[in-house]
Write an enzyme that holds these catalytic residues in place. Sequence first.
Site, PDB file in Angstrom:
ATOM      1  N   GLY A 187      -4.346   8.499   5.634  1.00 27.60           N
ATOM      2  CA  GLY A 187      -3.375   9.499   6.099  1.00 27.60           C
ATOM      3  C   GLY A 187      -2.274   9.722   5.076  1.00 27.60           C
ATOM      4  N   ARG A 203      -6.469  -2.540  10.729  1.00 19.22           N
ATOM      5  CA  ARG A 203      -5.416  -3.349  11.379  1.00 19.22           C
ATOM      6  C   ARG A 203      -5.923  -4.010  12.657  1.00 19.22           C
ATOM      7  NH1 ARG A 203      -1.731  -3.300   7.826  1.00 19.22           N
ATOM      8  NH2 ARG A 203      -1.280  -1.354   6.755  1.00 19.22           N
ATOM      9  N   LYS A 251       0.835  -1.211   0.000  1.00 20.80           N
ATOM     10  CA  LYS A 251       0.000   0.000   0.000  1.00 20.80           C
ATOM     11  C   LYS A 251       0.866   1.256   0.000  1.00 20.80           C
ATOM     12  CE  LYS A 251      -2.493   0.982   3.934  1.00 20.80           C
ATOM     13  NZ  LYS A 251      -2.400   2.362   4.421  1.00 20.80           N
ATOM     14  N   SER A 252       1.840   1.328   0.897  1.00 23.56           N
ATOM     15  CA  SER A 252       2.702   2.530   0.989  1.00 23.56           C
ATOM     16  C   SER A 252       3.388   2.805  -0.344  1.00 23.56           C
ATOM     17  CB  SER A 252       3.816   2.305   2.012  1.00 23.56           C
ATOM     18  OG  SER A 252       3.391   2.636   3.280  1.00 23.56           O
ATOM     19  N   SER A 266       7.910  10.166  11.549  1.00 25.41           N
ATOM     20  CA  SER A 266       6.781   9.860  10.671  1.00 25.41           C
ATOM     21  C   SER A 266       7.207   9.904   9.213  1.00 25.41           C
ATOM     22  CB  SER A 266       5.638  10.855  10.902  1.00 25.41           C
ATOM     23  OG  SER A 266       4.755  10.836   9.796  1.00 25.41           O
ATOM     24  N   ARG A 323       2.905   5.914  -3.469  1.00 27.51           N
ATOM     25  CA  ARG A 323       4.051   6.698  -3.961  1.00 27.51           C
ATOM     26  C   ARG A 323       4.219   6.533  -5.472  1.00 27.51           C
ATOM     27  NH1 ARG A 323       4.345   5.748   1.374  1.00 27.51           N
ATOM     28  NH2 ARG A 323       5.718   7.029   2.690  1.00 27.51           N
ATOM     29  N   ASP A 349       3.111  -0.282  12.334  1.00 23.01           N
ATOM     30  CA  ASP A 349       1.811  -0.870  11.964  1.00 23.01           C
ATOM     31  C   ASP A 349       1.646  -2.292  12.504  1.00 23.01           C
ATOM     32  OD1 ASP A 349       1.105   1.454  10.694  1.00 23.01           O
ATOM     33  OD2 ASP A 349       1.768   0.802   8.723  1.00 23.01           O
ATOM     34  N   GLN A 360       5.241   9.740   6.776  1.00 24.57           N
ATOM     35  CA  GLN A 360       4.288  10.559   6.021  1.00 24.57           C
ATOM     36  C   GLN A 360       4.710  12.020   6.050  1.00 24.57           C
ATOM     37  OE1 GLN A 360       0.395   9.625   7.604  1.00 24.57           O
ATOM     38  NE2 GLN A 360       0.389   7.590   6.677  1.00 24.57           N
TER      39      GLN A 360
HETATM   40  C1  S3P Z   1       2.951   5.233   6.180  1.00 27.00           C
HETATM   41  C2  S3P Z   1       3.645   5.606   7.283  1.00 27.00           C
HETATM   42  C3  S3P Z   1       3.246   5.277   8.654  1.00 27.00           C
HETATM   43  C4  S3P Z   1       2.279   4.113   8.694  1.00 27.00           C
HETATM   44  C5  S3P Z   1       1.192   4.246   7.680  1.00 27.00           C
HETATM   45  C6  S3P Z   1       1.742   4.376   6.281  1.00 27.00           C
HETATM   46  C7  S3P Z   1       3.419   5.674   4.858  1.00 27.00           C
HETATM   47  O1  S3P Z   1       2.632   6.398   9.221  1.00 27.00           O
HETATM   48  O2  S3P Z   1       1.709   3.986   9.974  1.00 27.00           O
HETATM   49  O3  S3P Z   1       0.347   3.103   7.730  1.00 27.00           O
HETATM   50  O4  S3P Z   1       2.906   5.183   3.828  1.00 27.00           O
HETATM   51  O5  S3P Z   1       4.297   6.532   4.825  1.00 27.00           O
HETATM   52  P1  S3P Z   1       3.502   7.546   9.949  1.00 27.00           P
HETATM   53  O6  S3P Z   1       4.595   7.845   9.047  1.00 27.00           O
HETATM   54  O7  S3P Z   1       2.612   8.735  10.119  1.00 27.00           O
HETATM   55  O8  S3P Z   1       3.903   6.924  11.253  1.00 27.00           O
END
Ligand code: S3P
Length: 430
Positions: free
Chosen positions: A90, A385, A21-22, A163, A26, A312, A165
């Site tokens: 997020g 989750r 997913k991450s 983080s 991107r 996670d 993100q």
């Molecule tokens: C993610 C980063 C993490 C993770 C989220 C996905 C990402 O969050 O918990 O499920 O795709 O960069 P944080 O970076 O806010 O901790």
Amino acid sequence: MDVIIKKPERLKGEVEIPGDKSISHRALMFGSISEGETKIFNISKSKDCISTLNCLRKLGVEIEENERFLIVKGGKIKESEDILDCGNSGTTIRLLSGILVAHPFYSVLTGDSSLRRRPMDRIIKPLLMMGGEIYGRNNNTYPPLTIIGKKLKGINFKMEIPSAQVKSCVIFATIFADGETIIEELYETRDHTERMLKYFGGKIEKEGKNIIIKGNQKLKGKEVWIPGDFSSASYFIASALIFPEAFLLIKNVGLNPTRTGFLKVIERMGGNLKILNQKEISGEPTGDIEVCYTEKLKGVEILPEEVPNIIDEIPLIAVFASVAEGKTIVKGAKELRVKESDRIKAISTELKKLGADIEEKEDGFIIEGLKKLKGARVNSWGDHRIAMCLIVASFLAEGEVIVENVDCIDISFPEFFEKFRSIGVNFITI
Ligand code: S3P
């Protein structure tokens, strides 16, 4: 939807894990801001990634899909006629804000009730430092976010909250900024953005704790293969560890070292696993994981510096720590309180219903391992989750477990039930 979990006689077989997913978020975003076409194979079909895809389409990006791959025609982002709905994601709202703050038009980003409660000041602060114009509800804290795109400048940014993100948001903004940005990371977080920026021909270096990104970059579309999602694989890894006589081969899993701290924790607990067939695809390490039942897991202490690497997977560690020998202590994991749900509260409350000895702390929990859990009716708190963790926890329970409100699993892993069915687990929906 609620489910009753029916355990098989044995848990044996092979599972192929769908795209990460991450990394999929991107790939869609890099494809959209690069010149030419980006072809993406094995993209995640998660609802979160569909949110990113829909937002990019609203921003004028052409995306063609077929059964095998998806083509993003990049370089032509324009103002959306409507608000951008990031759903539960997020990653969508935070990374997309980094792109939009540098594009000279008006954007409004929002999401579901969970996303609208999640902190955005963490991205608003650095984006304002870069000269961006971005506003959030409740004194610049929560979505909806309003952005008026501007020319930005690079900054020196010391991250207070680990983080990926936030880091990725600043990296995306810098790609369009004048000058360079230096990000200082307190603890290393997942580095998919850095790897993919390099893969798309961008300039980014790492010197110790500093990440240095050049401004005004021009990227070119690429072919990207998305490896299997390590976080989705973790539910199979955990199931094999705790299910008597289990043996699973989990194939094509992303093994980026900034994501796989979970494997180190399992090794410290004495778990039986092996990594096979390691290779790199599209700048990301991948491989297969062989896991078998481990009769005696030992409790562990997890330290704050390990947390970003397992963020996670921490609720899942709580599941099998509930039957490990001795105490498991998790510290420095306050970030879990601002995820899709308050995951410290959610997992402590629900595991207690299954009889676990878990004590909630402000920044983690303490678990005293028991021999078995018991059946009960538990709830996902609408968090994908937590739902998947509770289904895995049912394998430890002596009586019947009903997990309520499991539709949210689609957020990250729509193939979850089908994959578990393929290794013999049955679900009765009620
Ligand atoms: C993610 C980063 C993490 C993770 C989220 C996905 C990402 O969050 O918990 O499920 O795709 O960069 P944080 O970076 O806010 O901790």
